[in-house]
Design a protein around this motif. Structure first.
Motif, PDB file in Angstrom:
ATOM      1  N   LYS A 141       0.852  -1.196   0.000  1.00  0.00           N
ATOM      2  CA  LYS A 141       0.000   0.000   0.000  1.00  0.00           C
ATOM      3  C   LYS A 141       0.887   1.244   0.000  1.00  0.00           C
ATOM      4  O   LYS A 141       1.239   1.774   1.050  1.00  0.00           O
ATOM      5  CB  LYS A 141      -0.914  -0.004   1.235  1.00  0.00           C
ATOM      6  CG  LYS A 141      -1.911   1.133   1.208  1.00  0.00           C
ATOM      7  CD  LYS A 141      -3.110   0.843   2.084  1.00  0.00           C
ATOM      8  CE  LYS A 141      -4.219   1.808   1.753  1.00  0.00           C
ATOM      9  NZ  LYS A 141      -4.480   2.772   2.760  1.00  0.00           N
ATOM     10  N   GLN A 142       1.246   1.630  -1.212  1.00  0.00           N
ATOM     11  CA  GLN A 142       2.109   2.806  -1.333  1.00  0.00           C
ATOM     12  C   GLN A 142       1.354   4.029  -0.845  1.00  0.00           C
ATOM     13  O   GLN A 142       0.203   4.234  -1.224  1.00  0.00           O
ATOM     14  CB  GLN A 142       2.537   2.979  -2.804  1.00  0.00           C
ATOM     15  CG  GLN A 142       3.775   3.822  -2.961  1.00  0.00           C
ATOM     16  CD  GLN A 142       4.984   3.168  -2.284  1.00  0.00           C
ATOM     17  OE1 GLN A 142       5.216   1.986  -2.447  1.00  0.00           O
ATOM     18  NE2 GLN A 142       5.727   3.949  -1.517  1.00  0.00           N
TER      19      GLN A 142
ATOM     20  N   GLY B 229       0.111  -7.536  -7.641  1.00  0.00           N
ATOM     21  CA  GLY B 229       0.467  -8.579  -8.617  1.00  0.00           C
ATOM     22  C   GLY B 229       1.603  -8.138  -9.527  1.00  0.00           C
ATOM     23  O   GLY B 229       2.540  -8.900  -9.802  1.00  0.00           O
ATOM     24  N   THR B 230       1.534  -6.896  -9.976  1.00  0.00           N
ATOM     25  CA  THR B 230       2.575  -6.369 -10.860  1.00  0.00           C
ATOM     26  C   THR B 230       3.915  -6.344 -10.124  1.00  0.00           C
ATOM     27  O   THR B 230       4.953  -6.714 -10.669  1.00  0.00           O
ATOM     28  CB  THR B 230       2.215  -4.926 -11.303  1.00  0.00           C
ATOM     29  OG1 THR B 230       0.917  -4.965 -11.861  1.00  0.00           O
ATOM     30  CG2 THR B 230       3.215  -4.367 -12.277  1.00  0.00           C
ATOM     31  N   LYS B 231       3.854  -5.923  -8.856  1.00  0.00           N
ATOM     32  CA  LYS B 231       5.104  -5.829  -8.079  1.00  0.00           C
ATOM     33  C   LYS B 231       5.714  -7.218  -7.857  1.00  0.00           C
ATOM     34  O   LYS B 231       6.916  -7.409  -8.026  1.00  0.00           O
ATOM     35  CB  LYS B 231       4.832  -5.148  -6.730  1.00  0.00           C
ATOM     36  CG  LYS B 231       4.415  -3.685  -6.873  1.00  0.00           C
ATOM     37  CD  LYS B 231       4.378  -2.983  -5.528  1.00  0.00           C
ATOM     38  CE  LYS B 231       4.062  -1.497  -5.705  1.00  0.00           C
ATOM     39  NZ  LYS B 231       4.275  -0.718  -4.496  1.00  0.00           N
ATOM     40  N   PHE B 232       4.865  -8.188  -7.506  1.00  0.00           N
ATOM     41  CA  PHE B 232       5.377  -9.551  -7.295  1.00  0.00           C
ATOM     42  C   PHE B 232       5.964 -10.112  -8.601  1.00  0.00           C
ATOM     43  O   PHE B 232       7.033 -10.713  -8.606  1.00  0.00           O
ATOM     44  CB  PHE B 232       4.269 -10.493  -6.802  1.00  0.00           C
ATOM     45  CG  PHE B 232       3.821 -10.206  -5.397  1.00  0.00           C
ATOM     46  CD1 PHE B 232       4.736  -9.848  -4.420  1.00  0.00           C
ATOM     47  CD2 PHE B 232       2.481 -10.312  -5.044  1.00  0.00           C
ATOM     48  CE1 PHE B 232       4.328  -9.587  -3.115  1.00  0.00           C
ATOM     49  CE2 PHE B 232       2.062 -10.053  -3.744  1.00  0.00           C
ATOM     50  CZ  PHE B 232       2.984  -9.689  -2.786  1.00  0.00           C
ATOM     51  N   ASN B 233       5.228  -9.897  -9.693  1.00  0.00           N
ATOM     52  CA  ASN B 233       5.696 -10.441 -10.982  1.00  0.00           C
ATOM     53  C   ASN B 233       7.063  -9.872 -11.360  1.00  0.00           C
ATOM     54  O   ASN B 233       7.933 -10.595 -11.834  1.00  0.00           O
ATOM     55  CB  ASN B 233       4.699 -10.130 -12.100  1.00  0.00           C
ATOM     56  CG  ASN B 233       3.450 -10.959 -11.962  1.00  0.00           C
ATOM     57  OD1 ASN B 233       3.407 -11.909 -11.160  1.00  0.00           O
ATOM     58  ND2 ASN B 233       2.408 -10.606 -12.702  1.00  0.00           N
ATOM     59  N   ASP B 234       7.232  -8.565 -11.146  1.00  0.00           N
ATOM     60  CA  ASP B 234       8.512  -7.956 -11.522  1.00  0.00           C
ATOM     61  C   ASP B 234       9.654  -8.462 -10.636  1.00  0.00           C
ATOM     62  O   ASP B 234      10.746  -8.734 -11.117  1.00  0.00           O
ATOM     63  CB  ASP B 234       8.420  -6.421 -11.474  1.00  0.00           C
ATOM     64  CG  ASP B 234       7.781  -5.857 -12.743  1.00  0.00           C
ATOM     65  OD1 ASP B 234       7.652  -6.622 -13.728  1.00  0.00           O
ATOM     66  OD2 ASP B 234       7.416  -4.665 -12.756  1.00  0.00           O
TER      67      ASP B 234
ATOM     68  N   ASP C 245       8.517   1.014  -4.765  1.00  0.00           N
ATOM     69  CA  ASP C 245       7.686   2.081  -4.180  1.00  0.00           C
ATOM     70  C   ASP C 245       6.751   2.668  -5.230  1.00  0.00           C
ATOM     71  O   ASP C 245       6.280   3.786  -5.094  1.00  0.00           O
ATOM     72  CB  ASP C 245       8.589   3.179  -3.597  1.00  0.00           C
ATOM     73  CG  ASP C 245       9.475   3.821  -4.661  1.00  0.00           C
ATOM     74  OD1 ASP C 245       9.623   3.238  -5.758  1.00  0.00           O
ATOM     75  OD2 ASP C 245      10.014   4.912  -4.411  1.00  0.00           O
ATOM     76  N   ARG C 246       6.525   1.919  -6.306  1.00  0.00           N
ATOM     77  CA  ARG C 246       5.627   2.433  -7.347  1.00  0.00           C
ATOM     78  C   ARG C 246       4.179   2.285  -6.897  1.00  0.00           C
ATOM     79  O   ARG C 246       3.851   1.434  -6.075  1.00  0.00           O
ATOM     80  CB  ARG C 246       5.816   1.654  -8.654  1.00  0.00           C
ATOM     81  CG  ARG C 246       7.191   1.805  -9.273  1.00  0.00           C
ATOM     82  CD  ARG C 246       7.344   0.855 -10.441  1.00  0.00           C
ATOM     83  NE  ARG C 246       7.123  -0.551 -10.046  1.00  0.00           N
ATOM     84  CZ  ARG C 246       7.069  -1.566 -10.895  1.00  0.00           C
ATOM     85  NH1 ARG C 246       7.227  -1.359 -12.185  1.00  0.00           N
ATOM     86  NH2 ARG C 246       6.863  -2.804 -10.459  1.00  0.00           N
ATOM     87  N   ASP C 247       3.345   3.098  -7.487  1.00  0.00           N
ATOM     88  CA  ASP C 247       1.921   3.003  -7.200  1.00  0.00           C
ATOM     89  C   ASP C 247       1.329   1.983  -8.176  1.00  0.00           C
ATOM     90  O   ASP C 247       0.701   2.343  -9.160  1.00  0.00           O
ATOM     91  CB  ASP C 247       1.303   4.390  -7.400  1.00  0.00           C
ATOM     92  CG  ASP C 247      -0.114   4.423  -6.877  1.00  0.00           C
ATOM     93  OD1 ASP C 247      -0.509   3.460  -6.193  1.00  0.00           O
ATOM     94  OD2 ASP C 247      -0.820   5.407  -7.172  1.00  0.00           O
ATOM     95  N   GLU C 248       1.615   0.717  -7.897  1.00  0.00           N
ATOM     96  CA  GLU C 248       1.187  -0.365  -8.801  1.00  0.00           C
ATOM     97  C   GLU C 248       0.442  -1.414  -8.004  1.00  0.00           C
ATOM     98  O   GLU C 248       0.544  -1.483  -6.777  1.00  0.00           O
ATOM     99  CB  GLU C 248       2.420  -1.041  -9.435  1.00  0.00           C
ATOM    100  CG  GLU C 248       3.160  -0.222 -10.474  1.00  0.00           C
ATOM    101  CD  GLU C 248       2.449  -0.176 -11.818  1.00  0.00           C
ATOM    102  OE1 GLU C 248       1.407  -0.860 -11.982  1.00  0.00           O
ATOM    103  OE2 GLU C 248       2.920   0.560 -12.694  1.00  0.00           O
ATOM    104  N   ARG C 249      -0.255  -2.288  -8.729  1.00  0.00           N
ATOM    105  CA  ARG C 249      -0.950  -3.394  -8.068  1.00  0.00           C
ATOM    106  C   ARG C 249       0.073  -4.374  -7.484  1.00  0.00           C
ATOM    107  O   ARG C 249       1.182  -4.510  -7.998  1.00  0.00           O
ATOM    108  CB  ARG C 249      -1.821  -4.143  -9.077  1.00  0.00           C
ATOM    109  CG  ARG C 249      -3.074  -3.382  -9.508  1.00  0.00           C
ATOM    110  CD  ARG C 249      -3.916  -4.210 -10.460  1.00  0.00           C
ATOM    111  NE  ARG C 249      -3.076  -4.845 -11.489  1.00  0.00           N
ATOM    112  CZ  ARG C 249      -2.845  -6.149 -11.600  1.00  0.00           C
ATOM    113  NH1 ARG C 249      -3.363  -6.988 -10.737  1.00  0.00           N
ATOM    114  NH2 ARG C 249      -2.091  -6.613 -12.567  1.00  0.00           N
TER     115      ARG C 249
END
Ligand code: 5CA
Length: 450
Positions: free
Chosen positions: A355-356, A389-394, A383-387
């Protein structure tokens, strides 16, 4: 590094041009971009791991007593005419003419240049032995550049050259290189098997290639499975000790291991049947003793004890530093992406903020980020404002070995989650405990100072 400020252009889709997994993942993880066929830009993430490997190669070369230097990428054709290789090298050599009409070339290797430097400066046997090396870009106009950095036209290579007064001393240099290479690959978390290579007209046992077993390897290999059980481990090596280096050479080169170029079916048949293995391999290095070949053609001599001029014995030794990145990925990946061995990971720990901008999550992430930096762990903070899922995938795609996930729900109980990329296992603990654990993991493996 805060991911919001970094440059890591990841791709969701598999690039159509990439045939093998390492090429696909390097493009998808935003490590490289093609500039022309077989020529790549190294984006920040790719550059970071290239530097990690370069550092390990330097450390192990210097540990073995070899001396770092740097030669240019562009060389004069004259020296190559002297050795006879200007014509012999053929179309693989990129030839350039300068404005004055002088012939230059982009170096594919450096035997000529180093021989010239040596013969102009070293006059006496007293200055021997010497091994000089550099890590520099090379260019070979390969007929079929392919598989990304695996077979490039421009590639990054460590090449070293030993100068010795006689054959026994030069063979010790050969063995010393073999040992230092084994150690280099092991430090990178790779098993690279020395295999007898073609020595051309010189004959003897004095060229070995180092191969990493991988389905996508370009060479077919035949080996006694006993060779895959060998490891140098953390045994102490005295690189000046002829007998010890010879012992390691014998240990690692006695079991049958050859590529298709030197394969001998009759010898292979003598290996116990259940240990006869055939596979494919990636060549990540080669060592070579060539006696007085260059000393003969380029007149490289020193004065011996009696003031008589004697030819110098030489060898050359290469490690494919950029190719190693491909080999590492071929050996360490799953469906989600790269799984870097901890010793070479571009970032060692990742922090995922679920939760950014959250009142609870942000300060904990900042604490972890600063704490990990103080440990010398080079964290990547998403620290991006992303979902989520996107953060885990990256994080999975770029292969960060350890991930700390910080979310509002866990923090209600003062818990974050520590996940290991290689096993997929997660454990809940307090933020402070996660910080301690990461420090401990890397301290135990001796990786904090590296
Ligand atoms: N002069 C000798 C020893 S320094 C030499 O050039 N040996 S070599 O040709 O075997 O190259 C050394 C290593 O560079 C190879 O083992 C391989 O790992 C790497 N290499 C060679 N060609 C390429 C290429 N086209 N792309 C990527 N890596 C390469």
């Amino acid at each position: 590094m805060r991911l919001s400020r970094y440059f890591m252009p990841t791709l969701k889709e598999n690039p159509a041009e990439a045939e093998i997994v390492s090429h696909r993942l390097m493009l998808r993880a935003g490590m490289i971009r093609q500039s022309a066929s077989g020529i790549y830009s190294w984006l920040p993430l790719g550059f970071k791991i290239l530097r990690r490997l370069e550092d390990i190669v330097h450390e192990e070369q210097m540990r073995a007593g070899h001396i770092p230097m740097l030669m240019p990428t562009v060389q004069s054709a004259d020296l190559w005419r002297e050795s006879g290789r200007y014509d012999a090298y053929g179309e693989e050599m990129l030839r350039i003419t300068d404005r004055g009409g002088r012939d230059l070339l982009y170096g594919p290797t450096n035997e000529e240049l180093i021989s010239d430097i040596f013969r102009n400066s070293v006059k006496s046997y007293k200055e021997l032995p010497k091994t000089l090396y550099h890590i520099q870009w090379k260019f070979r106009d390969e007929v079929r550049p392919r598989f990304g950095v695996m077979r490039g036209r421009e590639f990054f290579m460590k090449d070293g050259y030993n100068f010795d007064i006689d054959q026994p001393s030069a063979l010790h240099a050969y063995n010393r290189h073999l040992v230092s290479y084994l150690r280099t690959y092991e430090r990178m978390g790779l098993k690279a098997i020395p295999m007898k290579a073609d020595t051309g007209p010189i004959g003897g046992d004095y060229s070995h290639e180092f191969l990493v077993l991988a389905k996508t390897g370009e060479s077919e290999v035949f080996y006694d499975s006993a060779v895959t059980d060998l490891s140098l481990g953390d045994r102490a090596i005295d690189y000046d000790d002829y007998a010890q280096c010879q012992g390691v050479f014998n240990e690692f080169t006695t079991p049958y291991a050859r590529t298709d170029e030197t394969h001998d079916a009759d010898l292979f048949a003598q290996v116990p049947a259940d240990r006869q293995k055939t596979a494919r391999g990636i060549e990540v290095g080669q060592i070579f003793y060539f006696g007085t070949k260059y000393a003969d053609s380029m007149n490289v001599t020193v004065d011996d004890r009696d003031g008589k001029k004697v030819k110098v014995h030489m060898g050359s030794h290469g490690i494919g530093v950029s190719r190693l990145i491909g080999a590492l990925i071929e050996a360490n990946h799953d469906d989600n992406g790269i799984i870097w061995p901890e010793s070479v990971a571009p970032f060692r720990v990742g922090i995922v903020n679920l939760k950014q901008g959250g009142e609870a999550t942000d300060p904990v992430c900042e604490m972890l980020y600063k704490g990990l930096q103080l440990c010398g762990l080079d964290p990547l903070y998403d620290d991006r404002d992303e979902r989520a899922g996107t953060k885990f995938n990256d994080m999975d795609l770029i292969g960060v070995p350890w991930r700390i996930t910080v979310g509002p729900r866990g923090l209600k109980n003062d818990m974050v989650e520590l996940t290991c990329r290689a096993t997929g296992e997660s454990e809940e603990m307090s933020p402070e405990a996660a910080l301690d654990r990461c420090g401990q993991i890397f301290t135990d493996k001796g990786l904090l100072l590296g």
